[in-house]
Design a protein around this motif. Structure first.
Motif, PDB file in Angstrom:
ATOM      1  N   HIS A 295      12.392  -2.112 -13.191  1.00 55.16           N
ATOM      2  CA  HIS A 295      11.245  -1.758 -12.352  1.00 55.16           C
ATOM      3  C   HIS A 295      10.520  -0.583 -12.987  1.00 55.16           C
ATOM      4  N   LYS A 296       9.367  -0.275 -12.424  1.00 58.62           N
ATOM      5  CA  LYS A 296       8.565   0.841 -12.938  1.00 58.62           C
ATOM      6  C   LYS A 296       9.425   2.108 -13.036  1.00 58.62           C
ATOM      7  N   ARG A 297       9.307   2.792 -14.157  1.00 59.08           N
ATOM      8  CA  ARG A 297      10.110   4.005 -14.319  1.00 59.08           C
ATOM      9  C   ARG A 297       9.532   5.129 -13.477  1.00 59.08           C
ATOM     10  N   ILE A 298      10.363   5.746 -12.692  1.00 61.68           N
ATOM     11  CA  ILE A 298       9.899   6.882 -11.901  1.00 61.68           C
ATOM     12  C   ILE A 298      10.851   8.049 -12.114  1.00 61.68           C
ATOM     13  N   THR A 299      10.365   9.254 -11.870  1.00 68.49           N
ATOM     14  CA  THR A 299      11.242  10.418 -11.928  1.00 68.49           C
ATOM     15  C   THR A 299      11.096  11.190 -10.629  1.00 68.49           C
ATOM     16  N   ILE A 300      12.198  11.662 -10.129  1.00 67.59           N
ATOM     17  CA  ILE A 300      12.139  12.486  -8.915  1.00 67.59           C
ATOM     18  C   ILE A 300      12.960  13.747  -9.136  1.00 67.59           C
ATOM     19  N   GLU A 301      12.636  14.752  -8.396  1.00 67.62           N
ATOM     20  CA  GLU A 301      13.374  16.028  -8.547  1.00 67.62           C
ATOM     21  C   GLU A 301      14.628  16.016  -7.688  1.00 67.62           C
TER      22      GLU A 301
ATOM     23  N   GLU B  42       0.814  -1.226   0.000  1.00 65.88           N
ATOM     24  CA  GLU B  42       0.000   0.000   0.000  1.00 65.88           C
ATOM     25  C   GLU B  42       0.843   1.269   0.000  1.00 65.88           C
ATOM     26  N   ASN B  43       1.919   1.283   0.802  1.00 64.37           N
ATOM     27  CA  ASN B  43       2.682   2.536   0.898  1.00 64.37           C
ATOM     28  C   ASN B  43       3.951   2.538   0.052  1.00 64.37           C
ATOM     29  N   PHE B  44       4.142   1.508  -0.739  1.00 64.56           N
ATOM     30  CA  PHE B  44       5.399   1.371  -1.481  1.00 64.56           C
ATOM     31  C   PHE B  44       5.689   2.578  -2.381  1.00 64.56           C
ATOM     32  N   GLU B  45       4.663   3.078  -3.075  1.00 67.43           N
ATOM     33  CA  GLU B  45       4.898   4.189  -4.009  1.00 67.43           C
ATOM     34  C   GLU B  45       5.412   5.438  -3.286  1.00 67.43           C
ATOM     35  N   GLU B  46       4.995   5.615  -2.019  1.00 68.12           N
ATOM     36  CA  GLU B  46       5.505   6.761  -1.252  1.00 68.12           C
ATOM     37  C   GLU B  46       6.980   6.577  -0.919  1.00 68.12           C
ATOM     38  N   HIS B  47       7.370   5.344  -0.651  1.00 68.84           N
ATOM     39  CA  HIS B  47       8.757   5.066  -0.286  1.00 68.84           C
ATOM     40  C   HIS B  47       9.664   4.938  -1.506  1.00 68.84           C
ATOM     41  N   ARG B  48       9.084   4.651  -2.652  1.00 74.15           N
ATOM     42  CA  ARG B  48       9.886   4.294  -3.811  1.00 74.15           C
ATOM     43  C   ARG B  48      10.924   5.350  -4.208  1.00 74.15           C
TER      44      ARG B  48
ATOM     45  N   LYS C  23      16.449   6.401  -5.141  1.00 72.06           N
ATOM     46  CA  LYS C  23      17.566   7.334  -5.047  1.00 72.06           C
ATOM     47  C   LYS C  23      18.782   6.664  -4.420  1.00 72.06           C
ATOM     48  N   MET C  24      18.536   5.783  -3.453  1.00 74.24           N
ATOM     49  CA  MET C  24      19.657   5.045  -2.843  1.00 74.24           C
ATOM     50  C   MET C  24      20.388   4.233  -3.910  1.00 74.24           C
ATOM     51  N   VAL C  25      19.596   3.597  -4.777  1.00 72.13           N
ATOM     52  CA  VAL C  25      20.207   2.757  -5.813  1.00 72.13           C
ATOM     53  C   VAL C  25      20.928   3.630  -6.839  1.00 72.13           C
ATOM     54  N   TRP C  26      20.270   4.686  -7.268  1.00 74.50           N
ATOM     55  CA  TRP C  26      20.915   5.572  -8.259  1.00 74.50           C
ATOM     56  C   TRP C  26      22.225   6.135  -7.715  1.00 74.50           C
ATOM     57  N   ASP C  27      22.190   6.602  -6.470  1.00 76.55           N
ATOM     58  CA  ASP C  27      23.409   7.178  -5.876  1.00 76.55           C
ATOM     59  C   ASP C  27      24.549   6.164  -5.883  1.00 76.55           C
ATOM     60  N   ASP C  28      24.215   4.916  -5.528  1.00 77.21           N
ATOM     61  CA  ASP C  28      25.241   3.863  -5.534  1.00 77.21           C
ATOM     62  C   ASP C  28      25.803   3.672  -6.938  1.00 77.21           C
TER      63      ASP C  28
END
Ligand code: HEC
Ligand code: HEC
Ligand code: HEC
Ligand code: HEC
Length: 186
Positions: free
Chosen positions: A180-186, A114-120, A125-130
């Motif tokens: 995984h589902k493509r997401i974009t964050i600022e 239920e709350n995964f999309e909020e945490h995603r 970002k943790m994965v991208w940073d790595d």
């Protein structure tokens, strides 16, 4: 005869020395421990291990199964660990230690379907940073040499790949949302 006796005596004294016994026992235990440790390292890299939490916790496994790196249950181009667990020993240990935090979060129930999309965004970002920090090491482990032959790639791919070094880009700058589902964050 007298000499024989003293030799047995010496042997007996030697046998009684716990420190000396400690050496072979210590070696034996160390070998056992390393064996078990390797077992844990290998077992924890299998998809089933990752699935055991992520299958019911979020939608990551379902997305992975719909991605190009997953062919069937018997054939995958890359396992979860292939992309997420670094190949260097030190880096691998860092991830294993960090993963114990995941066990804590698992028990605490931080992430749910239920709350995964909020945490995603935070997790992505943790994965991208790595991956930015290690120059997409996991990707390059497979996509290298003959498996990354620019001359055999379609033009659009080739052009982007040719320019990537000079632009200071790495795989994850462009290939997000691959498994995984493509997401974009600022
Ligand atoms: C014990 C349950 C559990 C297992 C087993 C598990 N995970 Fe996780 N994983 C979690 C939880 C919980 C989170 C969220 C942690 C948070 O909220 O910070 C997470 C987050 C992640 C993240 C995003 C955050 C990060 O650290 O980069 C990745 C990637 C990940 N897991 C990959 C894997 C892979 C690959 C495996 C198998 C080698 C695996 N997980 C096995 C529970 C687990
Ligand atoms: C365990 C090996 C392995 C790892 C790790 C891996 N790949 Fe792949 N990947 C493959 C194979 C095999 C194929 C299919 C043959 C090919 O296209 O080279 C493939 C295909 C692809 C494709 C073409 C299919 C598509 O979805 O468009 C892209 C793009 C790609 N990989 C990017 C990446 C990126 C980026 C990473 C790191 C996040 C990565 N790969 C990690 C093995 C791997
Ligand atoms: C500047 C952006 C960019 C970067 C950086 C980048 N790629 Fe690509 N890559 C692309 C584009 C664009 C395509 C073509 C995909 C399409 O047309 O849908 C592509 C295609 C691919 C393909 C499929 C090739 C084929 O034969 O069809 C693979 C595999 C791939 N990339 C892997 C990687 C890997 C591994 C890295 C890091 C070493 C990387 N890419 C870095 C943009 C990039
Ligand atoms: C081909 C490489 C690849 C494979 C295989 C892969 N991942 Fe990922 N994963 C990524 C990348 C790259 C990201 C960063 C976000 C993005 O771009 O989608 C990511 C992000 C995540 C996240 C953070 C949440 C999110 O959506 O960004 C979790 C959790 C995760 N992966 C777990 C797993 C698990 C568990 C598996 C196996 C079921 C797996 N991954 C398989 C490349 C991969």
């Amino acid at each position: 005869m007298g000499e024989e006796l003293s030799r047995t005596q010496r042997l007996w004294r030697w046998l009684k020395k716990p420190l000396l016994w400690g050496i072979p026992i210590g070696i034996f235990l160390a070998v056992l421990a390393i064996g078990a440790f390797q077992g844990v390292m290998v077992a924890s890299n299998q998809n089933a291990f990752c699935f055991s939490c992520h299958l019911s916790m979020d939608t990551i496994v379902q997305e992975y199964k719909a991605s190009s790196h997953y062919v069937s249950d018997d054939e995958v181009l890359a396992t979860c660990a292939d992309c997420h667990v670094p190949h260097g020993f030190i880096d691998k240990m860092k991830v294993k230690i960090a993963a114990t935090a995941d066990i804590y979060h698992m028990i605490k129930g931080t992430i749910t379907k239920e709350n995964f999309e909020e945490h995603r965004p935070r997790l992505a970002k943790m994965v991208w940073d790595d991956m930015l920090a290690n120059d997409s090491e996991a990707c390059r482990h497979c996509h290298v040499g003959d498996n990354f032959d620019l001359s055999k790639q379609p033009q659009r791919a080739r052009l982007n790949h040719e320019l990537m070094e000079s632009r200071g880009e790495t795989c994850i700058h462009c290939h997000t949302g691959l498994a995984h589902k493509r997401i974009t964050i600022e």
